[in-house]
Design a protein around this motif. Structure first.
Motif, PDB file in Angstrom:
ATOM      1  N   UNK A  19      15.105   0.048  12.336  1.00 34.78           N
ATOM      2  CA  UNK A  19      14.246  -0.774  13.157  1.00 34.78           C
ATOM      3  C   UNK A  19      14.978  -2.083  13.407  1.00 34.78           C
ATOM      4  N   UNK A  20      14.434  -2.923  14.281  1.00 40.22           N
ATOM      5  CA  UNK A  20      15.093  -4.189  14.596  1.00 40.22           C
ATOM      6  C   UNK A  20      14.087  -5.333  14.621  1.00 40.22           C
ATOM      7  N   UNK A  21      14.566  -6.491  14.152  1.00 31.44           N
ATOM      8  CA  UNK A  21      13.785  -7.723  14.195  1.00 31.44           C
ATOM      9  C   UNK A  21      14.531  -8.726  15.063  1.00 31.44           C
ATOM     10  N   UNK A  22      13.920  -9.107  16.161  1.00 30.71           N
ATOM     11  CA  UNK A  22      14.469 -10.184  16.988  1.00 30.71           C
ATOM     12  C   UNK A  22      13.771 -11.471  16.568  1.00 30.71           C
ATOM     13  N   UNK A  23      14.529 -12.382  15.989  1.00 34.30           N
ATOM     14  CA  UNK A  23      13.985 -13.628  15.446  1.00 34.30           C
ATOM     15  C   UNK A  23      14.549 -14.817  16.211  1.00 34.30           C
ATOM     16  N   UNK A  24      13.682 -15.533  16.870  1.00 33.94           N
ATOM     17  CA  UNK A  24      14.087 -16.750  17.559  1.00 33.94           C
ATOM     18  C   UNK A  24      14.386 -17.842  16.539  1.00 33.94           C
ATOM     19  N   UNK A  25      15.391 -18.664  16.812  1.00 39.36           N
ATOM     20  CA  UNK A  25      15.705 -19.774  15.922  1.00 39.36           C
ATOM     21  C   UNK A  25      14.531 -20.747  15.841  1.00 39.36           C
ATOM     22  N   UNK A  26      14.471 -21.446  14.730  1.00 43.76           N
ATOM     23  CA  UNK A  26      13.465 -22.493  14.557  1.00 43.76           C
ATOM     24  C   UNK A  26      13.590 -23.503  15.688  1.00 43.76           C
ATOM     25  N   UNK A  27      12.454 -23.929  16.212  1.00 44.51           N
ATOM     26  CA  UNK A  27      12.447 -24.875  17.333  1.00 44.51           C
ATOM     27  C   UNK A  27      12.153 -26.287  16.830  1.00 44.51           C
ATOM     28  N   UNK A  28      12.700 -27.311  17.515  1.00 45.60           N
ATOM     29  CA  UNK A  28      12.418 -28.687  17.098  1.00 45.60           C
ATOM     30  C   UNK A  28      10.930 -28.986  17.157  1.00 45.60           C
ATOM     31  N   UNK A  29      10.499 -29.945  16.359  1.00 40.88           N
ATOM     32  CA  UNK A  29       9.112 -30.367  16.393  1.00 40.88           C
ATOM     33  C   UNK A  29       8.763 -31.064  17.695  1.00 40.88           C
ATOM     34  N   UNK A  30       7.464 -31.293  17.901  1.00 41.65           N
ATOM     35  CA  UNK A  30       7.011 -31.934  19.131  1.00 41.65           C
ATOM     36  C   UNK A  30       7.442 -33.399  19.163  1.00 41.65           C
TER      37      UNK A  30
END
Length: 307
Positions: free
Chosen positions: A145-156
């Motif tokens: 199976x595969x997990x596509x994980x987006x990088x952590x995004x900066x805070x607001x």
């Protein structure tokens, strides 16, 4: 990464039907276009549903024929379109042998490089702004199976607070958003943590491929924004699911529930459920109370950014 868009190219198990093609999923991840599996006829489905052909990488869950034979025609099409940049192909062991045969079947050579990579459980492919991780699952042959994980995004970025602190608009705003302190003309230093909130988690997409429900898939799907899980059979076909190492819709929903996934889409349907998957949907909804639906060819899903 701003765009995360999925287009189901094929949602049938084992054999195509009038309504459902063999397995294939196109994922637009910002500027990248990825394929997960490439069943026969996938190239036609890409034309039909307007995904384009600028594919950067293809990830194969396993090498049963209905999941990978479409790569032969797909590569031929890329060659006729004048492609010259490399295509990356990924899959579990035997990928090099089987895909190398497919790449060279019916043609002397391609006009572009094809790079074949074998992945094992836990291996991660880094892309710009996200990663794709392989997860070993429970099928009749070596499968992932595969997990596509987006990088952590900066805070607001708190614009009102920045203005209240007297930071002039312009390049200093960008420095703060990048995590860099800035010094004002009056000598004060403004640190990013004063005006930027806590980092926000990236989106998480999980694709089961063909599998029995298994702890590895539950773990991989923890708090996933979307779990796409095979649901070949209904409750009354449980014995067949065990025999073929596939899942029922109920079992797929149990995985989603145990993992705390936010949303579930069922795919890889037996031809018995080709035009009427209502039993699968009803059984899944008894187990999983979040949003759940049955995929159909051409279904397009946009995953919104997390708050």
């Amino acid at each position: 990464m701003s765009i995360l868009r999925l287009t189901f190219l094929g949602t049938s198990a084992a054999q195509p039907t009038l309504h459902r093609n063999l397995s294939g999923l196109a994922v637009k991840a910002n500027t990248d276009l990825l394929l997960f599996d490439c069943g026969e006829g996938s190239q036609r489905q890409m034309v039909r549903y307007g995904t384009g052909f600028t594919v950067d990488a293809v990830f194969f869950t396993h090498f049963h024929a209905d999941h990978y034979l479409g790569i032969i025609g797909f590569l031929r099409t890329l060659g006729m379109m004048g492609r010259d940049s490399a295509v990356q192909l990924y899959g579990p062991p035997t990928a090099r042998r089987l895909l190398n045969q497919a790449v060279h079947l019916g043609v002397e050579s391609l006009s572009f490089p094809v790079e074949i990579h074998e992945l094992r459980d836990g291996d991660t492919v880094r892309r710009r702004g996200y990663s794709v991780q392989a997860v070993a699952v429970d099928h009749r042959i070596n499968a992932l199976g595969y997990v596509l994980q987006e990088d952590e995004r900066p805070g607001k970025f708190n614009l009102e607070k920045v203005k209240a602190l007297g930071v002039p608009s312009g390049p200093l705003y960008g420095q703060l958003q990048r995590g860099e302190p800035v010094q004002l003309a009056d000598g004060r230093t403004i640190r990013p943590e004063e005006v930027v909130g806590e980092p926000r988690p990236g989106r998480r997409l999980v694709i089961s491929g063909d599998t029995r429900p298994c702890p590895a898939m539950v773990k991989a799907s923890r708090e996933a924004d979307l779990l796409i899980h095979e649901s070949t059979f209904s409750d009354d076909e449980q014995a067949r699911a065990l025999e073929t190492r596939h899942s029922t819709a109920r079992e797929a929903a149990q995985v989603a529930r145990e993992a705390g996934a936010r949303r579930l889409i069922l795919t890889h349907l037996s031809s018995r459920h080709d035009t009427d998957p209502s039993r699968l949907l009803a059984q899944a909804r008894e187990e999983f109370k979040g949003p759940v639906e049955v995929a159909h060819d051409g279904l397009t899903v946009e995953l919104p950014l997390r708050d």
